[in-house]
Write a protein that holds these residues in place. Structure first.
Motif, short mmCIF file in Angstrom:
data_model
loop_
_atom_site.label_atom_id
_atom_site.label_comp_id
_atom_site.label_asym_id
_atom_site.label_seq_id
_atom_site.Cartn_x
_atom_site.Cartn_y
_atom_site.Cartn_z
N LEU A 73 60.70 -29.20 44.72
CA LEU A 73 60.32 -27.68 44.22
C LEU A 73 61.10 -26.80 45.11
N PHE A 74 61.30 -25.55 44.61
CA PHE A 74 61.98 -24.48 45.50
C PHE A 74 61.32 -23.13 44.94
N ARG A 75 60.55 -22.59 45.93
CA ARG A 75 59.87 -21.12 45.58
C ARG A 75 60.95 -20.29 45.89
N ILE A 76 61.63 -19.53 44.75
CA ILE A 76 62.52 -18.50 44.88
C ILE A 76 62.09 -17.37 45.83
N ARG A 77 61.15 -16.98 45.30
CA ARG A 77 60.55 -15.51 46.17
C ARG A 77 60.69 -15.61 47.53
N CYS A 78 60.24 -16.32 47.92
CA CYS A 78 60.12 -16.53 49.67
C CYS A 78 61.12 -17.60 50.16
N THR A 99 54.85 -37.07 45.46
CA THR A 99 53.45 -37.69 45.36
C THR A 99 53.45 -38.89 44.72
N SER A 100 52.30 -39.50 44.46
CA SER A 100 52.11 -40.98 43.75
C SER A 100 52.77 -40.50 42.41
N THR A 101 52.59 -39.70 41.82
CA THR A 101 53.23 -39.58 40.60
C THR A 101 54.63 -39.27 40.51
N LEU A 102 55.18 -39.00 41.45
CA LEU A 102 56.85 -38.72 41.60
C LEU A 102 57.55 -39.89 42.07
N GLU A 103 58.66 -39.93 41.98
CA GLU A 103 59.43 -41.25 42.30
C GLU A 103 60.54 -40.90 43.26
N ALA A 131 55.40 -32.00 38.44
CA ALA A 131 55.20 -31.29 39.50
C ALA A 131 54.98 -29.64 39.17
N LEU A 132 55.79 -29.47 38.12
CA LEU A 132 55.79 -28.14 37.63
C LEU A 132 54.41 -27.76 37.04
N ALA A 133 53.40 -28.50 36.94
CA ALA A 133 52.34 -28.22 36.31
C ALA A 133 51.34 -27.70 37.58
N ALA A 134 51.78 -27.80 38.76
CA ALA A 134 51.07 -27.28 40.00
C ALA A 134 50.79 -25.77 40.06
N PRO A 135 52.04 -24.88 40.04
CA PRO A 135 51.83 -23.78 40.16
C PRO A 135 50.60 -23.06 39.18
N ALA A 136 50.54 -23.27 37.81
CA ALA A 136 49.64 -22.76 36.94
C ALA A 136 48.12 -23.44 37.22
N ASP A 137 48.30 -24.79 37.27
CA ASP A 137 46.97 -25.37 37.76
C ASP A 137 46.34 -25.14 39.08
N ALA A 195 45.37 -35.16 39.74
CA ALA A 195 46.98 -35.09 39.67
C ALA A 195 47.31 -35.52 38.29
N ALA A 196 48.62 -35.19 37.82
CA ALA A 196 49.09 -35.67 36.79
C ALA A 196 49.45 -36.91 36.60
N ALA A 197 49.13 -37.75 35.58
CA ALA A 197 49.40 -39.19 35.51
C ALA A 197 50.61 -39.31 34.99
#
Length: 288
Positions: free
Chosen positions: A120-125, A133-137, A165-171, A286-288
């Motif tokens: 992921l890349f946080r553009i603002r900073c 994570t365990s859910t990512l490959e 992983a894009l659910a993380a900012p909102a969650d 975490a997301a399944a």
């Protein structure tokens, strides 16, 4: 030792980088043969050939980084990291100021396998993070045989998983941390950043300094903001401390930025996992 070979070169942009720009900042991307120290069993993986194939699929390089080497002969073969983004799909792979990316790591001097990771890349900073994570490959390709199709297929597989992983900012933005929780988070991150193999730290930098927001918009108490503040402070360095030595004289120290490719990836993974664990403690799985 010539310092040009000891430094870590890096170049980031919000646009697609040209091959000339990449060559100037990370020449090892263009190696098509193995370093002379490798045996005949070692099959080089030309990163530039894989990259060009991925560009044909719409993945554009927006950042490159080349690692340190003390051996001048390895300058054009050593470890490098490329960030790729689907610039034509930003709306799909973007949440607020965070976009999904693919990271390629490789070396043709024997210091790294070909590794495809989600990021992921946080553009603002401009503080990149590896969302592994365990859910990512993560797909690793050995230096043997024809790897072009394996790499492309692996990239699409990793990208599909990375969308979770894009659910993380909102969650995580909805999870408010109290002072004690933020302190525990900072202490764990402090060990990840400054601890040795036994988890012991000798730095004068204190855990609570990792919680110091560098901008007004990062003064919230939710988990997503806390994670980003801690991640930026840990990665970019610049944290200062003053102390007295054994003779009573005032000394000052300043934390360094994390520039090494492996250290960058390892620390980012650790901080992401720490955030997931905190989210679970707060009742979010975490997301399944």
């Amino acid at each position: 030792m010539n310092s040009v070979y000891a430094r870590t070169a890096r170049f980031d942009s919000a646009r697609a980088l040209s091959e000339d720009e990449m060559r100037r900042n990370a020449p090892s991307i263009f190696a098509v043969s193995a370093h002379e120290s490798r045996s005949e069993r070692f099959q080089p993986i030309p990163t530039i050939e894989v990259l060009r194939a991925l560009m044909d699929e719409g993945f554009m390089p927006v950042g490159v980084k080349q690692g340190r080497t003390r051996d001048a002969s390895k300058k054009d073969f050593t470890k490098h990291l490329i960030r790729l983004r689907r610039l034509d799909h930003d709306a799909k792979f973007c949440v607020g100021d965070t976009v999904c990316e693919i990271l390629l790591k490789n070396a043709n001097d024997g210091t790294s396998a070909f590794d495809i990771m989600a990021g992921l890349f946080r553009i603002r900073c401009l503080n990149s993070l590896v969302a592994q994570t365990s859910t990512l490959e993560s797909v690793k390709v050995r230096h043997s045989g024809d790897v072009r199709r394996k790499v492309i297929d692996g990239t699409f597989r990793v990208l599909k998983e990375a969308e979770k992983a894009l659910a993380a900012p909102a969650d995580w933005s909805g999870l408010i941390l109290d002072c004690d929780e933020k302190q525990v988070f900072a202490e764990a991150a402090h060990i990840a950043r400054f601890g040795d193999s036994e988890g012991e730290t000798t730095t004068r930098i204190q855990p609570n300094q990792l919680l110091n927001a560098r901008r007004t918009g990062d003064r919230e108490n939710d988990l997503w903001t806390t994670f980003n503040v801690v991640q930026e402070n840990a990665m970019r360095g610049g944290l200062r401390a003053a102390f007295r030595d054994e003779n009573g004289r005032i000394r000052r120290t300043c934390s360094r930025a994390v520039n090494g490719i492996d250290q960058d990836v390892k620390l980012n993974k650790a901080l992401w996992t720490l955030s997931e664990k905190m989210a679970e403690l707060k009742g979010l799985k975490a997301a399944a």
